[in-house]
Every structure is written in structure tokens, then in C-alpha cells.
Design a protein around this motif. Structure first.
Motif, PDB file in Angstrom:
ATOM      1  N   PRO A   1      12.210  29.552 -11.643  1.00  0.00           N
ATOM      2  CA  PRO A   1      11.018  29.709 -12.501  1.00  0.00           C
ATOM      3  C   PRO A   1       9.756  29.583 -11.651  1.00  0.00           C
ATOM      4  CG  PRO A   1      12.567  28.121 -13.454  1.00  0.00           C
ATOM      5  CD  PRO A   1      13.029  28.389 -12.052  1.00  0.00           C
ATOM      6  N   GLY A   2       8.706  30.290 -12.031  1.00  0.00           N
ATOM      7  CA  GLY A   2       7.439  30.130 -11.324  1.00  0.00           C
ATOM      8  C   GLY A   2       7.008  28.671 -11.325  1.00  0.00           C
ATOM      9  N   PHE A   3       6.384  28.235 -10.214  1.00  0.00           N
ATOM     10  CA  PHE A   3       5.958  26.836 -10.136  1.00  0.00           C
ATOM     11  C   PHE A   3       4.800  26.580 -11.103  1.00  0.00           C
ATOM     12  CE2 PHE A   3       7.406  27.737  -5.662  1.00  0.00           C
ATOM     13  CZ  PHE A   3       8.647  27.147  -5.834  1.00  0.00           C
ATOM     14  N   VAL A   4       4.801  25.379 -11.673  1.00  0.00           N
ATOM     15  CA  VAL A   4       3.732  24.956 -12.582  1.00  0.00           C
ATOM     16  C   VAL A   4       2.976  23.822 -11.895  1.00  0.00           C
ATOM     17  CG1 VAL A   4       3.181  24.059 -14.872  1.00  0.00           C
ATOM     18  CG2 VAL A   4       5.134  25.616 -14.579  1.00  0.00           C
ATOM     19  N   ASP A   5       1.814  24.148 -11.379  1.00  0.00           N
ATOM     20  CA  ASP A   5       1.002  23.153 -10.669  1.00  0.00           C
ATOM     21  C   ASP A   5       0.051  22.523 -11.684  1.00  0.00           C
ATOM     22  OD1 ASP A   5      -0.526  21.636  -8.997  1.00  0.00           O
ATOM     23  OD2 ASP A   5      -0.952  23.237  -7.556  1.00  0.00           O
ATOM     24  N   SER A   6       0.421  21.336 -12.149  1.00  0.00           N
ATOM     25  CA  SER A   6      -0.291  20.719 -13.271  1.00  0.00           C
ATOM     26  C   SER A   6      -1.487  19.882 -12.842  1.00  0.00           C
ATOM     27  CB  SER A   6       0.681  19.862 -14.087  1.00  0.00           C
ATOM     28  OG  SER A   6       1.216  18.824 -13.283  1.00  0.00           O
ATOM     29  N   HIS A   7      -1.877  19.963 -11.577  1.00  0.00           N
ATOM     30  CA  HIS A   7      -3.016  19.141 -11.123  1.00  0.00           C
ATOM     31  C   HIS A   7      -3.666  19.790  -9.896  1.00  0.00           C
ATOM     32  CE1 HIS A   7      -4.613  14.792 -10.415  1.00  0.00           C
ATOM     33  NE2 HIS A   7      -5.367  15.652  -9.730  1.00  0.00           N
ATOM     34  N   SER A   8      -4.858  20.352 -10.104  1.00  0.00           N
ATOM     35  CA  SER A   8      -5.631  20.856  -8.962  1.00  0.00           C
ATOM     36  C   SER A   8      -7.118  20.748  -9.272  1.00  0.00           C
ATOM     37  CB  SER A   8      -5.260  22.311  -8.638  1.00  0.00           C
ATOM     38  OG  SER A   8      -5.867  23.209  -9.547  1.00  0.00           O
ATOM     39  N   HIS A   9      -7.901  20.830  -8.209  1.00  0.00           N
ATOM     40  CA  HIS A   9      -9.380  20.787  -8.332  1.00  0.00           C
ATOM     41  C   HIS A   9      -9.915  21.980  -7.540  1.00  0.00           C
ATOM     42  CE1 HIS A   9      -9.528  16.220  -9.140  1.00  0.00           C
ATOM     43  NE2 HIS A   9      -8.294  16.390  -8.690  1.00  0.00           N
ATOM     44  N   LEU A  10     -10.063  23.114  -8.182  1.00  0.00           N
ATOM     45  CA  LEU A  10     -10.357  24.331  -7.416  1.00  0.00           C
ATOM     46  C   LEU A  10     -11.771  24.858  -7.595  1.00  0.00           C
ATOM     47  CD1 LEU A  10      -6.990  26.262  -7.861  1.00  0.00           C
ATOM     48  CD2 LEU A  10      -7.682  24.724  -6.010  1.00  0.00           C
ATOM     49  N   VAL A  11     -12.582  24.194  -8.411  1.00  0.00           N
ATOM     50  CA  VAL A  11     -13.970  24.653  -8.540  1.00  0.00           C
ATOM     51  C   VAL A  11     -14.842  23.767  -7.650  1.00  0.00           C
ATOM     52  CG1 VAL A  11     -15.837  25.238 -10.108  1.00  0.00           C
ATOM     53  CG2 VAL A  11     -13.471  25.341 -10.911  1.00  0.00           C
ATOM     54  N   PHE A  12     -15.068  24.258  -6.446  1.00  0.00           N
ATOM     55  CA  PHE A  12     -15.858  23.487  -5.479  1.00  0.00           C
ATOM     56  C   PHE A  12     -16.384  24.437  -4.408  1.00  0.00           C
ATOM     57  CE2 PHE A  12     -13.113  23.678  -1.763  1.00  0.00           C
ATOM     58  CZ  PHE A  12     -11.865  23.951  -2.300  1.00  0.00           C
ATOM     59  N   ALA A  13     -17.299  23.915  -3.601  1.00  0.00           N
ATOM     60  CA  ALA A  13     -17.771  24.666  -2.440  1.00  0.00           C
ATOM     61  C   ALA A  13     -17.626  23.775  -1.201  1.00  0.00           C
ATOM     62  CB  ALA A  13     -19.229  25.078  -2.633  1.00  0.00           C
ATOM     63  N   GLY A  14     -17.584  24.402  -0.055  1.00  0.00           N
ATOM     64  CA  GLY A  14     -17.514  23.675   1.210  1.00  0.00           C
ATOM     65  C   GLY A  14     -16.116  23.158   1.494  1.00  0.00           C
ATOM     66  N   ASP A  15     -15.970  22.480   2.616  1.00  0.00           N
ATOM     67  CA  ASP A  15     -14.703  21.792   2.887  1.00  0.00           C
ATOM     68  C   ASP A  15     -15.013  20.460   3.570  1.00  0.00           C
ATOM     69  OD1 ASP A  15     -14.645  21.874   5.773  1.00  0.00           O
ATOM     70  OD2 ASP A  15     -13.899  23.927   5.692  1.00  0.00           O
ATOM     71  N   ARG A  16     -13.982  19.685   3.816  1.00  0.00           N
ATOM     72  CA  ARG A  16     -14.181  18.356   4.406  1.00  0.00           C
ATOM     73  C   ARG A  16     -13.232  18.156   5.584  1.00  0.00           C
ATOM     74  NH1 ARG A  16     -14.007  15.643  -1.340  1.00  0.00           N
ATOM     75  NH2 ARG A  16     -13.401  13.723  -0.255  1.00  0.00           N
ATOM     76  N   ALA A  17     -13.172  19.189   6.432  1.00  0.00           N
ATOM     77  CA  ALA A  17     -12.286  19.132   7.588  1.00  0.00           C
ATOM     78  C   ALA A  17     -12.661  17.991   8.532  1.00  0.00           C
ATOM     79  CB  ALA A  17     -12.315  20.481   8.330  1.00  0.00           C
ATOM     80  N   GLU A  18     -13.981  17.740   8.665  1.00  0.00           N
ATOM     81  CA  GLU A  18     -14.408  16.661   9.574  1.00  0.00           C
ATOM     82  C   GLU A  18     -13.970  15.293   9.045  1.00  0.00           C
ATOM     83  OE1 GLU A  18     -15.557  17.238  12.505  1.00  0.00           O
ATOM     84  OE2 GLU A  18     -15.657  19.400  12.121  1.00  0.00           O
ATOM     85  N   GLU A  19     -14.035  15.150   7.713  1.00  0.00           N
ATOM     86  CA  GLU A  19     -13.581  13.886   7.098  1.00  0.00           C
ATOM     87  C   GLU A  19     -12.083  13.703   7.340  1.00  0.00           C
ATOM     88  OE1 GLU A  19     -14.663  13.345   2.870  1.00  0.00           O
ATOM     89  OE2 GLU A  19     -12.653  12.502   2.603  1.00  0.00           O
ATOM     90  N   PHE A  20     -11.335  14.810   7.240  1.00  0.00           N
ATOM     91  CA  PHE A  20      -9.892  14.738   7.520  1.00  0.00           C
ATOM     92  C   PHE A  20      -9.652  14.297   8.964  1.00  0.00           C
ATOM     93  CE2 PHE A  20      -6.015  16.730   9.170  1.00  0.00           C
ATOM     94  CZ  PHE A  20      -5.076  16.187   8.305  1.00  0.00           C
ATOM     95  N   ALA A  21     -10.400  14.886   9.880  1.00  0.00           N
ATOM     96  CA  ALA A  21     -10.227  14.535  11.300  1.00  0.00           C
ATOM     97  C   ALA A  21     -10.542  13.063  11.522  1.00  0.00           C
ATOM     98  CB  ALA A  21     -11.115  15.418  12.165  1.00  0.00           C
ATOM     99  N   ALA A  22     -11.619  12.579  10.864  1.00  0.00           N
ATOM    100  CA  ALA A  22     -11.988  11.166  11.016  1.00  0.00           C
ATOM    101  C   ALA A  22     -10.873  10.268  10.461  1.00  0.00           C
ATOM    102  CB  ALA A  22     -13.305  10.899  10.285  1.00  0.00           C
TER     103      ALA A  22
END
Ligand SMILES: [Zn+2]
Length: 389
Positions: free
Chosen positions: A65-86
Motif C-alpha cells: 500500500p502507498g505509505f501514509v506519512d501522518s506527520h510532516s511540516h512542509l510549509v516553510f522557507a530556508g533550511d537549517r543545514a548549519e544548525e545540523f552541522a553544529a
């Protein structure tokens, strides 16, 4: 209505225990699925398949069956790659990082937010997700929350008002005033665009009384509730979710025995989000304990630019098996039927007559490969509403 027969299915997961081998996955071999319009009309052995307008042979591959992703936050701008690196260099994750995305989201145009959403939806679809929930929560003004939900509603009916994500900077000295805004004018502007209401019940975000006020106000406006809770430590959120009979309580990383008992006794689904623990290098929730206690579980991505920037349900299945001690069958079921239950949707998450014709053809002979071959692009084809996409 035109009909399409998907045949040559080496292994079919139906999630219907009355079919096939009688297991929870309802496994069939050498199977076929007849789709009429947007619905499944028939499921069974390929040799006894009814006639159809067209046939599509998948060459012995597995179909789930197709996956049901019941939790996401997709309305945003930018990313936080630097925060991930930190973070990977030792800086711990806190709820406060959300404010970085709030600033970027407020500064973005509707067109930029919509384009970013579409990009992520296509990314999800390529990885087999056919139903997903997504939230506001990076606007945190009446205008920015309402436009976030209006944009989200163009991509999915499963939209969630998350004005209570974090207290925005302009209300730092007046969190009570912010809760009044969320439960008053913001809710009024957002409710027409939302099916669900949610809050982040966590130290550094909202306490139990504040979360309860938001959920109860949402319910009065006709919104069903779900809750972020017990992500960063034990707290009152899981008990609150069970008491209010919410559809789902999400994260459930830190649980007391009383929390587990409450979940088992309630119909509230515990949604586990292993992409978060992976991306924040944190201890994983104990899915084995929850399942053995009789709790309903779902697995979802929590795709968001801060704590889990993956849209991959196959990755989350692999993590659920390897890191949360779920069996491959339990993880697949949690990522399909579990997600459907967390969204109170009876039409998705399974493949049986009358269900939505949403299915994934894997470039593998068995669903086991989803966990067995992590990081490998196994999604061969995706059907949504009976159409190959
Ligand atoms: Zn979340």
C-alpha cells in the motif's frame, strides 16, 4: 469508469488479515489488483483476475500500500543545514531553532512557499508516499498561519493548524497573550483551512494547560486533535492526548509506565518519528515495548527543516526496524495502516476492495527489502488514485 489490472505481483501486502496468508500483512503471492477509477475493485490470485480495460504487468515485483506519512511540516522557507552541522559537532537540539524557520517563512512569498511545498511533495511521492499530513507552525501570526494552511490545502486534505508550535519572539514576555491569540483570532482565521489542531507540548514550547486550551478551542471550531509530546523528555503530553481521546500523539520518545498504560487503554495512536532521533543523535523510542503493551503505533517522517529533514518513509521503516526493534512487518504496517489510523482514514493504508487505489511497486521481490536494503531507491512505480504518477 475505466479499469486497470496490475498483475504479475510476486508478493502483495494488503494489510487485510482476512486475505492471503492470514498474517497481519495479509500477504498474497502471484497476485493481481484490479483498480476501477480511484478505487480498488478486486484483489486476489492473478490466475483468477477479472477482465479489465488495460493490464499492467509488474514482472514479479512486490507491491505494498502507498505509505501514509501522518506527520510532516512542509510549509516553510530556508533550511537549517548549519544548525545540523553544529549539532553533529555537539550542540544539542532545542525547540528554539524553530524560530529560525519562522523568520524565513514570514519573509517568503506565497509563491515561494507553495513551490517549496510542491518540491517536497514530489520528493515524497518518488519515495512511495501517497497520503500525507502537513502543518502550519512556521508563520505564528494570524496572516502567516492562515496562508500557510491555505497553501497546504492545495496539496493535501490532511492539514493541521499548529499555531502553538513555539512562542514567537514578539511574545517572549507574554506567552499567555500568545495562547489567547492562537485560541482566538488565529484559530478563527485558520479553522476553515484545517482538518486538525495540534500543539507542541514540551519544555521550551507549551505546557499541558496551554496545550489543553489550544486543543479544546480547536475542538470547539470542529478540528480533531493531535499532539507533539514527550520528544525531549518525559512530560504530561501523552496523558493529555489520551485523556482528550486525540487521534494521535507524536514523538513518544520518553515515556513513563503510566504513559504506556494510558496509550494501551486509549485509541490514541503513538506516532514514532525515528528520523528525528537519527537527525538529532538522540535515543530512539522503544517501539517494541509499545507494541508488546498493546499500543497502536504509526511511523512517520516528521519531515521539517530542523529536527528531521527527510521525506523518506523507506528510511523511517529501516530505522524503525534497526533502532526501535520493530519487525519488518510491524514497521511496514505502521508506515501504512498505522498512519491511516493516526489520520482516522479508513480508505488508505491497505489494499482491499473499496480502498483507495494507492500502491507502490517495489523494485524488489519482497517488502522485507525496505528494511534490508536501507538507502537504496527501491520505489519502482507509484499509483495514486488508480493513476501511475
Ligand atoms: Zn513535528
Amino acid at each position: 469508469m475505466s479499469s486497470l489490472l496490475v498483475t504479475g505481483i510476486g508478493q502483495l501486502v494488503t494489510n487485510d488479515e482476512t486475505m492471503g496468508d492470514g498474517s497481519d500483512l495479509g500477504l498474497l503471492t502471484d497476485a493481481a489488483v484490479l483498480m476501477e477509477g480511484r478505487r480498488v475493485a478486486w484483489v486476489g490470485p492473478a490466475r483468477s483476475a477479472p477482465p479489465a480495460d488495460t493490464a499492467h504487468d509488474v514482472g514479479g515485483r512486490a507491491v505494498v500500500p502507498g505509505f501514509v506519512d501522518s506527520h510532516s511540516h512542509l510549509v516553510f522557507a530556508g533550511d537549517r543545514a548549519e544548525e545540523f552541522a553544529a549539532r553533529m559537532s555537539g550542540t544539542p537540539y532545542t525547540a528554539g531553532g524553530i524560530r529560525t524557520t519562522v523568520a524565513a517563512t514570514r519573509a517568503a512569498s506565497d509563491e515561494q512557499l507553495a513551490a517549496n511545498l510542491v518540491r517536497h511533495v514530489l520528493e515524497m511521492r518518488r519515495q512511495g508516499t501517497t497520503t500525507f499530513e502537513t502543518k502550519s507552525g512556521y508563520g505564528l501570526t494570524v496572516h502567516d498561519e492562515a496562508r500557510s494552511l491555505a497553501i497546504a490545502g492545495q496539496a493535501t486534505p490532511e492539514t493541521t493548524f499548529l499555531g502553538a508550535h513555539v512562542v514567537p519572539p514578539e511574545y517572549t514576555d507574554d506567552p499567555a497573550g500568545y495562547v489567547e491569540l492562537v485560541t482566538g483570532p488565529m484559530l478563527e482565521a485558520c479553522a476553515p483551512h484545517a482538518r486538525w489542531v495540534d500543539a507542541f507540548c514540551e519544555r521550551g514550547a507549551f505546557d499541558a494547560d496551554q496545550a489543553r486550551a489550544v486543543l479544546e478551542a480547536g475542538a470547539r471550531s470542529g478540528l480533531r486533535g493531535r499532539l507533539h509530546a514527550n520528544q525531549l523528555g518525559e512530560g504530561p503530553g501523552v496523558q493529555l492526548a489520551c485523556e482528550l481521546a486525540l487521534a494521535a500523539v507524536d514523538h513518544c520518545t520518553y515515556l513513563s509506565d503510566a504513559d504506556v498504560s494510558a496509550l494501551a487503554a486509549s485509541g490514541t495512536v503513538a506516532t514514532l518519528l525515528p528520523g528525528v532521533e537519527f537527525s538529532t543523535r538522540s535515543p530512539y523510542p522503544d517501539a517494541r515495548m509499545l507494541i508488546d503493551a498493546g499500543c497502536q503505533v504509526a511511523v512517520a517522517t516528521d519531515c521539517n527543516p530542523g529536527s528531521s529533514y527527510t521525506s523518506s518513509m523507506p528510511l523511517c521503516i529501516a530505522l524503525a526496524v534497526r533502532e526501535m526493534r520493530m519487525t519488518p512487518a510491524e514497521a511496514l504496517r505502521a508506515a501504512t495502516l498505522g498512519g491511516a489510523r493516526a489520520l482516522e482514514r479508513a480508505d488508505v493504508g491497505r489494499l482491499a476492495p473499496e480502498s483507495a487505489a494507492d500502491l507502490v511497486v517495489l523494485d524488489a521481490p519482497s517488502y522485507l527489502h525496505l528494511a534490508y536494503r536501507p538507502g537504496v531507491p527501491l520505489v519502482h512505480e507509484v499509483f495514486v488514485g488508480g493513476a501511475l504518477v
